[in-house]
Design a protein around this motif. Structure first.
Motif, short mmCIF file in Angstrom:
data_model
loop_
_atom_site.label_atom_id
_atom_site.label_comp_id
_atom_site.label_asym_id
_atom_site.label_seq_id
_atom_site.Cartn_x
_atom_site.Cartn_y
_atom_site.Cartn_z
N TYR A 14 -3.98 8.52 7.77
CA TYR A 14 -5.04 9.38 7.26
C TYR A 14 -6.28 9.36 8.14
O TYR A 14 -7.35 9.83 7.74
CB TYR A 14 -5.40 8.97 5.83
CG TYR A 14 -4.33 9.38 4.84
CD1 TYR A 14 -4.02 10.72 4.63
CD2 TYR A 14 -3.61 8.43 4.14
CE1 TYR A 14 -3.03 11.10 3.75
CE2 TYR A 14 -2.61 8.79 3.25
CZ TYR A 14 -2.32 10.13 3.06
OH TYR A 14 -1.33 10.51 2.19
N VAL A 71 -2.16 3.84 5.91
CA VAL A 71 -3.61 3.95 6.01
C VAL A 71 -3.99 4.64 7.32
O VAL A 71 -4.81 5.56 7.34
CB VAL A 71 -4.28 2.56 5.91
CG1 VAL A 71 -5.80 2.72 5.92
CG2 VAL A 71 -3.83 1.83 4.65
N HIS A 72 -3.40 4.20 8.41
CA HIS A 72 -3.72 4.76 9.72
C HIS A 72 -3.40 6.25 9.77
O HIS A 72 -4.08 7.02 10.46
CB HIS A 72 -2.93 4.01 10.80
CG HIS A 72 -3.36 4.36 12.20
ND1 HIS A 72 -2.84 5.43 12.89
CD2 HIS A 72 -4.24 3.76 13.03
CE1 HIS A 72 -3.38 5.48 14.08
NE2 HIS A 72 -4.24 4.49 14.21
N ILE A 89 -2.88 4.90 -1.55
CA ILE A 89 -3.66 5.35 -0.41
C ILE A 89 -3.56 6.86 -0.29
O ILE A 89 -2.46 7.43 -0.31
CB ILE A 89 -3.15 4.71 0.90
CG1 ILE A 89 -2.98 3.20 0.74
CG2 ILE A 89 -4.08 5.06 2.06
CD1 ILE A 89 -4.24 2.44 0.45
N ASP A 91 1.75 5.28 -0.26
CA ASP A 91 1.22 6.62 0.02
C ASP A 91 1.13 7.40 -1.28
O ASP A 91 2.11 7.55 -2.02
CB ASP A 91 2.13 7.33 1.00
CG ASP A 91 1.65 8.73 1.30
OD1 ASP A 91 0.66 8.88 2.03
OD2 ASP A 91 2.26 9.68 0.76
N ILE A 141 -14.03 2.90 2.93
CA ILE A 141 -13.01 2.99 1.89
C ILE A 141 -13.63 3.61 0.64
O ILE A 141 -14.61 3.09 0.08
CB ILE A 141 -12.44 1.61 1.56
CG1 ILE A 141 -11.85 0.95 2.82
CG2 ILE A 141 -11.39 1.69 0.46
CD1 ILE A 141 -11.46 -0.51 2.61
N VAL A 186 -8.74 4.84 -1.69
CA VAL A 186 -7.92 3.69 -2.08
C VAL A 186 -8.17 3.39 -3.56
O VAL A 186 -9.32 3.30 -4.01
CB VAL A 186 -8.26 2.44 -1.24
CG1 VAL A 186 -7.42 1.25 -1.70
CG2 VAL A 186 -8.03 2.71 0.24
N VAL A 234 -10.87 7.02 3.93
CA VAL A 234 -9.60 6.97 3.22
C VAL A 234 -9.84 6.60 1.76
O VAL A 234 -10.72 5.78 1.46
CB VAL A 234 -8.62 5.97 3.89
CG1 VAL A 234 -9.17 4.55 3.85
CG2 VAL A 234 -7.23 6.03 3.29
N VAL A 283 -6.11 -3.61 3.78
CA VAL A 283 -6.27 -2.18 4.09
C VAL A 283 -6.79 -2.01 5.51
O VAL A 283 -6.33 -1.14 6.26
CB VAL A 283 -7.21 -1.52 3.07
CG1 VAL A 283 -7.57 -0.10 3.50
CG2 VAL A 283 -6.55 -1.47 1.68
N ALA A 313 -5.12 -0.14 8.59
CA ALA A 313 -5.83 0.96 9.24
C ALA A 313 -5.82 0.82 10.76
O ALA A 313 -5.78 1.82 11.49
CB ALA A 313 -7.27 1.03 8.74
N LEU A 338 0.86 -1.18 0.00
CA LEU A 338 0.00 0.00 0.00
C LEU A 338 0.90 1.23 0.00
O LEU A 338 1.64 1.47 0.95
CB LEU A 338 -0.91 -0.02 1.22
CG LEU A 338 -1.73 -1.31 1.41
CD1 LEU A 338 -2.51 -1.27 2.72
CD2 LEU A 338 -2.66 -1.53 0.22
#
Length: 396
Positions: free
Chosen positions: A321, A318-319, A264, A212, A331, A287, A285, A307, A311, A210
């Motif tokens: 955001y 993920v976390h 992400i 950024d 999502i 995706v 978030v 994901v 998170a 994943l």
């Protein structure tokens, strides 16, 4: 009289079932074994691989509609049904066995109820699945109103305009930090294609990388055409992720199906693929996932599990955001908002990840698989006892 080699076909019964945003051909293991031929060749010929249109087969010419599952009753403790998942190539004559598919798992759950592989109990029937490819344990709750196997329903999912039978799919963990993050880090710098980006390497549901969005000059709310333009760099990150997951050695080609590769970004207003406006306040978030060599029209369920696991883990891309504070995550995908929920144990590991989906059987059919030109198939069509039989195991 046996057919001539140019006319020969093998007949195999199958069911065509939509699960979530995918379509999956489902074959009983007994029917596949009775064909007495190599499983890969059977599926490539049946779906029409080697042609980007799959015009001479029953494949749908997209990654989400060129899938199969081979199903049998399970002999494993804690499981009712085993299923072997195959991602069948479109332009390439290949079947990839290295991953799982949650959307197809929902299709298998409905199929198991309709085919009597499990007993129906009350308004909802539980089907315990074992994915042969990965060993993953899943549970499908299929609506069985009136204690009967349903043929249709009105449950909707983003990316599909028509309804289906309500299905809740749960991926059983535990997904703890030690197992779910193979590099031992929630976030790290990964270099690929001449670009260094912040990324999370996570293995839950399926191996995933994943990335950024800002790190690679993206936003996370790109449309399918934008994703297509960025395929070279995203493919490079998939290859880097494959090495970090230990799927391949440096310099070896990465599989097409794994690791799942996603971008992400923060929640922002965007237009879904049907033109509808998705507001930033309505999801957590953004995706954008790849599916083989294109943008996924929504998100694969195994990707959603990855994901969600990220998170729930402080420090991940993920976390960062702001998602995952309520043991759930909304999502934002190309097709709209998909919600995923999870349960945690006292030690903080994730016990299970659940999603609400819909499934519907589209057809029950006998496929006439061409055998001309392939000696393995021709021997099988002639009843050669030495022709290799397929089995419910991951092919080498």
């Amino acid at each position: 009289m046996n057919p001539s080699p140019t006319e020969a076909t093998l007949d195999i019964a199958g069911a065509w079932v939509r699960g979530g945003t995918s379509k999956c051909w489902i074959f009983a293991a007994e029917a596949v074994k009775a064909a007495h031929l190599e499983l890969d060749v059977l599926l490539e010929n049946a779906l029409g691989s080697g042609d980007r249109r799959q015009v001479d087969g029953v494949g749908g010419a997209t990654s989400t509609t060129s899938k199969v599952a081979v199903v049998s009753r399970s002999t494993e403790p804690g499981a009712d049904v085993d299923y072997l998942f195959g991602q069948v190539g479109i332009e390439d004559r290949v079947v990839e066995w290295g991953s799982n598919c949650g959307n197809c798992a929902t299709a298998v759950g409905l199929y198991a109820v309709q085919e009597g592989l499990v007993a129906i109990y009350g308004e909802t029937t539980t089907v315990r699945l074992r994915n042969v490819n990965t060993g993953a344990a899943l549970q499908v709750e299929v609506a069985t109103p009136g204690g009967r196997a349903p043929r249709a329903g009105d449950a909707l999912v983003p990316g599909v305009e028509s309804g289906g039978v309500p299905v809740e799919l749960t991926f059983h963990g535990p997904f703890d930090f030690g197992d779910a993050f193979p590099t031992g880090q929630a976030r790290e710098v990964v270099s690929a294609g001449g670009v260094a980006a912040q990324a999370t390497i996570v293995r839950a549901g399926a191996p995933a990388i994943l990335v950024d969005a800002e790190s690679i000059g993206m936003t996370g709310i790109e449309n399918a055409e934008d994703i297509a333009e960025r395929l070279p760099i995203l493919t490079a990150f998939r290859a880097a992720g494959a090495v970090l997951h230990g799927l391949v050695q440096p310099g070896e080609p990465a599989p097409n199906a794994v690791p799942k590769t996603g971008v992400i970004g923060p929640a922002s207003d965007y237009r879904a693929s049907d033109g509808s406006l998705v507001r930033a306040r309505d999801y957590d978030v953004a995706v954008r996932m790849l599916s083989m060599h294109a943008a996924h029209p929504a998100i694969g369920l195994t990707s959603a599990v990855a994901v969600a696991t990220a998170a729930a883990t402080p420090g991940s891309v993920v976390h960062s955001y702001g998602g995952g504070h309520r043991n759930s995550l909304r999502i934002g995908t190309l097709s709209g908002v998909v919600q995923v929920e999870w349960r945690t144990s006292p030690d903080g590991s994730i016990e299970g990840v659940s999603l609400h989906r819909a499934a519907r059987r589209l057809a029950t059919a006998v496929l006439h698989v061409p055998t001309a030109g392939d000696p393995r198939l021709m021997r099988a069509a002639a009843g050669d006892p030495n022709a290799s039989a397929a089995s419910l195991a991951v092919p080498a």
